[in-house]
Design an enzyme around this catalytic site. Structure first.
Site, PDB file in Angstrom:
ATOM      1  N   GLN A  35     -18.001  -6.291  -2.033  1.00 37.28           N
ATOM      2  CA  GLN A  35     -17.089  -7.104  -2.839  1.00 37.28           C
ATOM      3  C   GLN A  35     -16.777  -8.449  -2.189  1.00 37.28           C
ATOM      4  O   GLN A  35     -15.983  -9.221  -2.713  1.00 37.28           O
ATOM      5  CB  GLN A  35     -15.809  -6.333  -3.170  1.00 37.28           C
ATOM      6  CG  GLN A  35     -14.868  -6.101  -1.996  1.00 37.28           C
ATOM      7  CD  GLN A  35     -13.751  -5.154  -2.378  1.00 37.28           C
ATOM      8  OE1 GLN A  35     -13.946  -3.971  -2.634  1.00 37.28           O
ATOM      9  NE2 GLN A  35     -12.524  -5.671  -2.447  1.00 37.28           N
ATOM     10  N   SER A  58       0.376  -8.937   1.293  1.00 35.96           N
ATOM     11  CA  SER A  58      -1.085  -8.912   1.293  1.00 35.96           C
ATOM     12  C   SER A  58      -1.554  -8.820   2.740  1.00 35.96           C
ATOM     13  O   SER A  58      -0.942  -9.407   3.639  1.00 35.96           O
ATOM     14  CB  SER A  58      -1.620 -10.213   0.677  1.00 35.96           C
ATOM     15  OG  SER A  58      -2.992 -10.368   0.983  1.00 35.96           O
ATOM     16  N   SER A  59      -2.631  -8.083   2.948  1.00 38.03           N
ATOM     17  CA  SER A  59      -3.185  -8.017   4.306  1.00 38.03           C
ATOM     18  C   SER A  59      -3.578  -9.411   4.776  1.00 38.03           C
ATOM     19  O   SER A  59      -3.555  -9.706   5.970  1.00 38.03           O
ATOM     20  CB  SER A  59      -4.422  -7.107   4.331  1.00 38.03           C
ATOM     21  OG  SER A  59      -4.098  -5.842   3.787  1.00 38.03           O
ATOM     22  N   HIS A 103       0.841  -1.201   0.000  1.00 36.95           N
ATOM     23  CA  HIS A 103       0.000   0.000   0.000  1.00 36.95           C
ATOM     24  C   HIS A 103       0.881   1.259   0.000  1.00 36.95           C
ATOM     25  O   HIS A 103       0.582   2.236  -0.684  1.00 36.95           O
ATOM     26  CB  HIS A 103      -0.878   0.039   1.260  1.00 36.95           C
ATOM     27  CG  HIS A 103      -1.845  -1.098   1.381  1.00 36.95           C
ATOM     28  ND1 HIS A 103      -1.726  -2.073   2.348  1.00 36.95           N
ATOM     29  CD2 HIS A 103      -2.965  -1.411   0.680  1.00 36.95           C
ATOM     30  CE1 HIS A 103      -2.738  -2.923   2.242  1.00 36.95           C
ATOM     31  NE2 HIS A 103      -3.496  -2.559   1.235  1.00 36.95           N
ATOM     32  N   GLN A 132      -0.459  -3.850  -8.983  1.00 42.98           N
ATOM     33  CA  GLN A 132      -0.467  -4.921  -9.989  1.00 42.98           C
ATOM     34  C   GLN A 132      -0.830  -6.267  -9.365  1.00 42.98           C
ATOM     35  O   GLN A 132      -1.288  -7.168 -10.061  1.00 42.98           O
ATOM     36  CB  GLN A 132       0.910  -5.004 -10.649  1.00 42.98           C
ATOM     37  CG  GLN A 132       0.963  -5.993 -11.812  1.00 42.98           C
ATOM     38  CD  GLN A 132       2.359  -6.451 -12.111  1.00 42.98           C
ATOM     39  OE1 GLN A 132       3.269  -5.630 -12.232  1.00 42.98           O
ATOM     40  NE2 GLN A 132       2.563  -7.763 -12.221  1.00 42.98           N
ATOM     41  N   LYS A 133      -0.631  -6.398  -8.061  1.00 42.15           N
ATOM     42  CA  LYS A 133      -0.972  -7.679  -7.424  1.00 42.15           C
ATOM     43  C   LYS A 133      -2.409  -8.073  -7.736  1.00 42.15           C
ATOM     44  O   LYS A 133      -2.719  -9.241  -7.929  1.00 42.15           O
ATOM     45  CB  LYS A 133      -0.774  -7.617  -5.909  1.00 42.15           C
ATOM     46  CG  LYS A 133      -0.896  -9.014  -5.306  1.00 42.15           C
ATOM     47  CD  LYS A 133      -0.773  -9.014  -3.819  1.00 42.15           C
ATOM     48  CE  LYS A 133      -2.051  -8.671  -3.126  1.00 42.15           C
ATOM     49  NZ  LYS A 133      -3.016  -9.780  -3.046  1.00 42.15           N
TER      50      LYS A 133
HETATM   51  P1  AMP Z   1      -6.392  -3.872  -0.527  1.00 40.81           P
HETATM   52  O1  AMP Z   1      -6.252  -3.105   0.747  1.00 40.81           O
HETATM   53  O2  AMP Z   1      -5.924  -5.280  -0.447  1.00 40.81           O
HETATM   54  O3  AMP Z   1      -7.750  -3.714  -1.160  1.00 40.81           O
HETATM   55  O4  AMP Z   1      -5.390  -3.189  -1.545  1.00 40.81           O
HETATM   56  C1  AMP Z   1      -5.450  -1.813  -1.810  1.00 40.81           C
HETATM   57  C2  AMP Z   1      -4.542  -1.500  -2.974  1.00 40.81           C
HETATM   58  O5  AMP Z   1      -3.215  -1.878  -2.657  1.00 40.81           O
HETATM   59  C3  AMP Z   1      -4.942  -2.267  -4.248  1.00 40.81           C
HETATM   60  O6  AMP Z   1      -4.773  -1.429  -5.376  1.00 40.81           O
HETATM   61  C4  AMP Z   1      -3.956  -3.397  -4.252  1.00 40.81           C
HETATM   62  O7  AMP Z   1      -3.682  -3.908  -5.538  1.00 40.81           O
HETATM   63  C5  AMP Z   1      -2.721  -2.717  -3.678  1.00 40.81           C
HETATM   64  N1  AMP Z   1      -1.800  -3.725  -3.143  1.00 40.81           N
HETATM   65  C6  AMP Z   1      -2.089  -4.719  -2.267  1.00 40.81           C
HETATM   66  N2  AMP Z   1      -0.997  -5.495  -2.063  1.00 40.81           N
HETATM   67  C7  AMP Z   1      -0.014  -4.979  -2.843  1.00 40.81           C
HETATM   68  C8  AMP Z   1       1.345  -5.333  -3.082  1.00 40.81           C
HETATM   69  N3  AMP Z   1       1.923  -6.376  -2.490  1.00 40.81           N
HETATM   70  N4  AMP Z   1       2.061  -4.576  -3.938  1.00 40.81           N
HETATM   71  C9  AMP Z   1       1.498  -3.503  -4.568  1.00 40.81           C
HETATM   72  N5  AMP Z   1       0.221  -3.121  -4.378  1.00 40.81           N
HETATM   73  C10 AMP Z   1      -0.531  -3.842  -3.530  1.00 40.81           C
END
Ligand code: AMP
Length: 298
Positions: free
Chosen positions: A61, A185-186, A37, A148-149
């Site tokens: 979602q 990843s969270s 993030h 991109q993940k």
């Molecule tokens: P999330 O909180 O999982 O919904 O992610 C929020 C944003 O952070 C989304 O655009 C994800 O693709 C991005 N994101 C999550 N994990 C990564 C990572 N390891 N590297 C780059 N971006 C990430």
């Protein structure tokens, strides 16, 4: 840094910024922030004057059997990370603020939402597109940053911005990984030590196929079978596909256009996704020189 929870307050705060002619960057997240993030925040700060991070665990979602109620949260820690990273505004609305009573209008993405995660998470991208569209309208950023993940999410959001004439540039930031290769990843926090070790199979599989590709292999079957050798240890492979980056449909063999290997797998009860983009070499007078710019994060 300001923490804002209502759309009205957000509009007031950002009106001033807009009047001053400043460029606004939005980083939409579900919180429990990590370095992935923060890479989006960094990209926003590099391109924009003011960075807004939204923190909202979006119920629309999540499927009925998914992890909405257990999704990890630590708002105070997130706030501190944002402050330290130079974020101007954390926007953290509650569910009623985003989905008030009588809410009934959704954004329905098309073909790009059907394969890969879309096939296993019905309604997921409808929820994503809806909340991202709402956040775009609430924040009205100049640029929005996505990781991109979540490769398919990037494709769906980019398409939505074009199809709905949203005047927002959508930027994709490369995946940030742990030092051993696991994509941040969270949801990694759900993994116990043994599962954490097992999860490495996912990135290893992708890297093995990317290496083969770099060495000149172009047959889809071959690339997939090289990768799958590393995936024996995952508990349940949901999909592993080599897809065309533009359509997200299976890539034709031999690979002649930019393609991506995308995977979703369960480690224990935790579902993880990852991908690598396979970039074709630029042909220099018929030579086979490899332009690996797109793979630099590997
Ligand atoms: P999330 O909180 O999982 O919904 O992610 C929020 C944003 O952070 C989304 O655009 C994800 O693709 C991005 N994101 C999550 N994990 C990564 C990572 N390891 N590297 C780059 N971006 C990430």
């Amino acid at each position: 840094m300001q923490t804002i929870t209502t759309v009205a307050e957000l509009r007031r705060a950002l009106a001033k910024v807009r009047r001053a002619g400043k460029r606004i960057g939005l980083v939409p997240t579900m919180g429990y922030l990590h370095d992935g993030h923060l890479a989006l925040v960094e990209a926003s700060r590099a391109q924009c004057d003011v960075t807004v991070v939204s923190i909202f665990v979006n119920p629309t979602q999540f499927g009925p059997t998914e992890d909405l109620s257990t999704y990890p949260r630590d708002f105070l820690r997130d706030e501190k990370l944002c402050r330290d990273a130079g974020v101007a505004v954390v926007f953290a609305p509650d569910v009623q603020e985003v989905y008030p009573a009588q809410f009934q209008t959704f954004v329905e993405p098309g073909e790009l939402a059907k394969p890969l995660c879309g096939a296993f998470r019905p309604g997921h991208f409808r929820g994503v597109a809806t909340v991202v569209c709402k956040l775009f309208n609430m924040v009205q950023p100049d640029v929005a940053f996505f990781g991109q993940k979540d490769f398919q999410q990037c494709a769906v959001v980019r398409r939505m911005a074009i199809d709905l004439n949203l005047p927002i540039e959508v930027v994709t930031v490369p995946t940030v990984r742990e030092s051993d290769g696991l994509a941040m990843s969270s949801r990694n926090r759900y993994l116990d030590d043994e599962e954490r070790r097992g999860a490495l199979a996912i990135s290893r599989a992708l890297f093995a196929a990317a290496d083969e590709f770099r060495s000149g292999e172009r047959e889809v079957e071959k690339l997939i079978s090289v990768a799958k050798q590393h995936l024996q240890t995952v508990d349940r492979l949901q999909y592993f596909e080599l897809i065309d980056c533009d359509t997200l449909k299976p890539a034709e063999s031999p690979v002649r256009r930019s393609a991506a290997l995308c995977v979703a797998a369960y480690i224990g009860s935790t579902r993880l996704i990852d991908n690598v983009i396979l970039v074709l070499p630029i042909q220099h007078h018929g030579s086979e020189a490899m332009d690996d710019a797109g793979l630099s994060h590997l």
